[in-house]
Design an enzyme around this catalytic site. Structure first.
Site: not given
Ligand code: SAH
Ligand code: SF4
Length: 394
Positions: A121, A147, A154, A158, A161, A379
């Protein structure tokens, strides 16, 4: 257990696949793609065809400035050479936008396909990434943020996410990362030099677990597409060896760290990668990055209702920011919901109070406006969601 535990040991994923593509520019073994090769790789390759180095400049200009995606359209190259290259199996295929979703706020989310048909995406946000307002196309020059994804899925897992739900499917090649940008610039008829484009490497994937391809893409975008590295930001979940390599890069985007918690206990519960690298390790590593004048490292902080959004957490976070060895600012992101994830969105007044507490402690803090939530473009919502919504465009 972390689905990624086996791959968290170093700064890049294990993989013969990268070795294959270094030779042919493609994520797919056997497909010969010139798009994504570096200037040096192209120079070597063109010399095998008996071509002088200036042909490489012509080819790169065609792919990255004129955004041509078919070898036979590159009219600056002699017809005979184009034929010879094609007969040898070479292409200049960049990733293709195969589906588009448009949000009521102007954001567009694209499914972009690589040569093996796997999609990632990419998101187009007119007016900025949430910190700025308005599409200035009417006033003659456009401001927008793109973006960009760095992996299919991934591995970092997390808990809040949606991308994590996919697991890691594969790394993207440099051409697939840079190509997302070129494809979107072309779709939006962006005129570089006139329009102001920011890039955020905050899409699907962890850029620092695909370090070499990610940085090769940055170099292509800076050197060949004339995008400024100071207008690019890469976000990492805190891959310490990657941050240390990044600190030594002569040309690099700005750095954002997804901190998301005020202490290791909370962070480990929501980001299991904290078992490997503690908050302090990550901040110290980020402190190694030599900053440009007025540059700050961003701490991203996803607010999860009732979990990390209390004022006592804001106090602790302010403490981390103030004791960091480099200047920092904090971007607050209210958690964006997704199917199958059971956190709570923070109350808007709690988000505002959290920000005010940080500011009161002398820490610059901003609230990231959610973009494209209705089309799962915000995000952490990037999961190739196609079934829940109808494409607005095609
Ligand atoms: N993997 C990298 C970059 C992609 S995620 C990282 O984690 O930094 C980009 C941002 O989105 C990160 O700061 C992450 O903490 C945030 N993020 C992930 N899931 C989210 C959600 N459901 N709501 C808001 N922010 C989220
Ligand atoms: Fe991966 Fe989502 Fe964690 Fe970013 S926030 S490192 S995309 S699992």
């Amino acid at each position: 257990m972390l689905c990624c535990e086996k791959s968290l040991g170093g700064e890049s994923m294990p993989g013969g696949e990268n070795l294959v593509r270094v030779l042919d520019g493609s994520a797919v073994p056997g497909v010969k793609n010139l798009f994504g090769l570096s200037r040096q790789q192209l120079t070597e390759m063109m010399s095998e065809f008996g071509q002088p180095p200036y042909r490489v400049g012509q080819l790169l200009q065609a792919m990255f400035q004129h955004r041509i995606d078919s070898l036979d359209q590159v009219q600056t190259l002699p017809r005979g050479l184009r034929r010879e290259l094609a007969e040898a199996g070479w292409t200049i295929d960049r990733p293709r936008i195969v589906e588009t979703f448009r949000s009521i706020d102007g954001t567009e989310r694209y499914l972009v396909a690589g040569q093996d048909g796997q999609t990632v995406e990419t998101v187009w946000m007119p007016g900025g990434d949430g910190a700025e307002q308005g599409d200035a196309r009417e006033t003659g020059n456009l401001r927008a943020t793109i973006c960009v994804s760095s992996q299919v899925g991934c591995a970092v897992n997390c808990q809040f996410c949606l991308t994590a739900k996919l697991g890691l499917q594969r790394n993207l090649s440099a051409g697939e990362i840079a190509g997302q940008v070129i494809a979107v610039l072309e779709r939006q008829a962006v005129q570089l030099g006139r329009d102001r484009i920011n890039l955020v490497f905050m899409g699907m994937g962890e850029p620092f677990l695909n370090y070499d391809e990610f940085m090769a893409a940055v170099r292509l975008l800076v050197n060949e597409a004339s995008l400024a590295e100071s207008r690019m930001t890469v976000s990492t979940s805190g891959i310490v060896p990657g941050i240390l390599r990044f600190a030594a890069e002569p040309v690099r985007p700005r750095l954002a760290i997804s901190l998301n918690a005020p202490d290791d206990t909370i962070r480990e519960a929501i980001m299991p990668i904290t078992r490997k690298w503690k908050i302090e390790d990550v901040i110290q590593a980020a402190g190694q990055v030599p900053l440009r004048p007025r540059e700050r490292v961003t701490f991203e902080y996803v607010l999860l209702g009732g979990l990390n959004d209390g004022l006592e957490h804001a106090e602790q976070l302010a403490g981390l920011a103030r004791s960091a060895p480099m200047p920092v600012k904090i971007n607050l992101i209210a958690w964006n919901p997704g199917p199958g994830i059971s956190y709570a969105m923070p109350a808007p007044e709690q988000v505002a109070a959290f920000q005010q507490r940080l500011i009161a402690r002398g820490v610059p803090a901003f609230i990231r406006r959610p973009r494209g939530r209705d089309i799962y473009a915000a995000c952490g919502q990037l999961k190739r969601t196609v079934t829940e919504i109808q494409p607005a465009l095609s």
